[in-house]
Design an enzyme around this catalytic site. Structure first.
Site, PDB file in Angstrom:
ATOM      1  CD  GLU A  63     -24.324  -4.799  24.955  1.00 24.65           C
ATOM      2  OE1 GLU A  63     -23.949  -3.660  24.601  1.00 24.65           O
ATOM      3  OE2 GLU A  63     -23.936  -5.842  24.400  1.00 24.65           O
ATOM      4  CD  GLU A  70     -20.104   1.397  23.314  1.00 28.48           C
ATOM      5  OE1 GLU A  70     -21.275   1.831  23.185  1.00 28.48           O
ATOM      6  OE2 GLU A  70     -19.661   0.447  22.655  1.00 28.48           O
TER       7      GLU A  70
END
Length: 160
Positions: A63, A70
């Site tokens: 994560e 991102e």
């Protein structure tokens, strides 16, 4: 030695930033806390504890990497780019695959009808603990949805 300590500080700063900004990370951390609590009830073997902790670390790490990718993609272009979308989708898929593996592992570790029934009866017969569990779930949902500052704001609005 100072540079190593500084590196740890940077890493903890990164965790703090991710906790503040990334709802999915907060979801995985909350899930990990509940799974660990459940594991004490089930009295897992050392091997199962090791598998569990490795899976939690892998999901949290994936994560964090997904979030970093991102952000890099967002720095590259603020405009829609199909290639950037694919990069983001693929990195999110890595987290999803690990999450599915963790859910499957949890099924094998925890699916015992008698234990599940006794756990429900335990909370049913201890209403104060049931209330505390419900309150912890509400706080967890606020934490996941709004972040660390959301809990503070949630309680300050209630008392005002």
């Amino acid at each position: 030695m100072k540079s190593q300590l500084k590196s740890f500080g940077c890493a903890f700063c990164g965790i703090g930033t991710a906790l503040k900004d990334e709802g999915h990370l907060r979801f995985h951390l909350v899930a990990a806390v509940y799974v660990i609590a459940l594991s004490f009830y089930y009295r897992l073997s050392a091997v199962k504890w090791a598998v569990l902790l490795i899976l939690i670390a892998l999901i949290i790490s994936a994560e964090l990497i997904n979030s970093a990718l991102e952000r890099i993609c967002d720095l590259i272009t603020g405009e829609y780019d199909l290639r950037i979308k694919h990069i983001k989708d693929i990195s999110a898929a890595a987290v999803l695959v690990l999450s599915f593996a963790a859910v499957a592992t949890a099924f094998f570790f925890y699916f015992d009808v008698d234990k599940i029934k006794s756990l429900f009866l335990y909370f049913f017969n201890n209403p104060i603990l049931l209330i505390l569990l419900i309150v912890s779930i509400i706080i967890s949902v606020v934490f996941i949805w709004a972040g660390p500052t959301g809990i503070k704001n949630f309680f300050s609005k209630k008392s005002a």
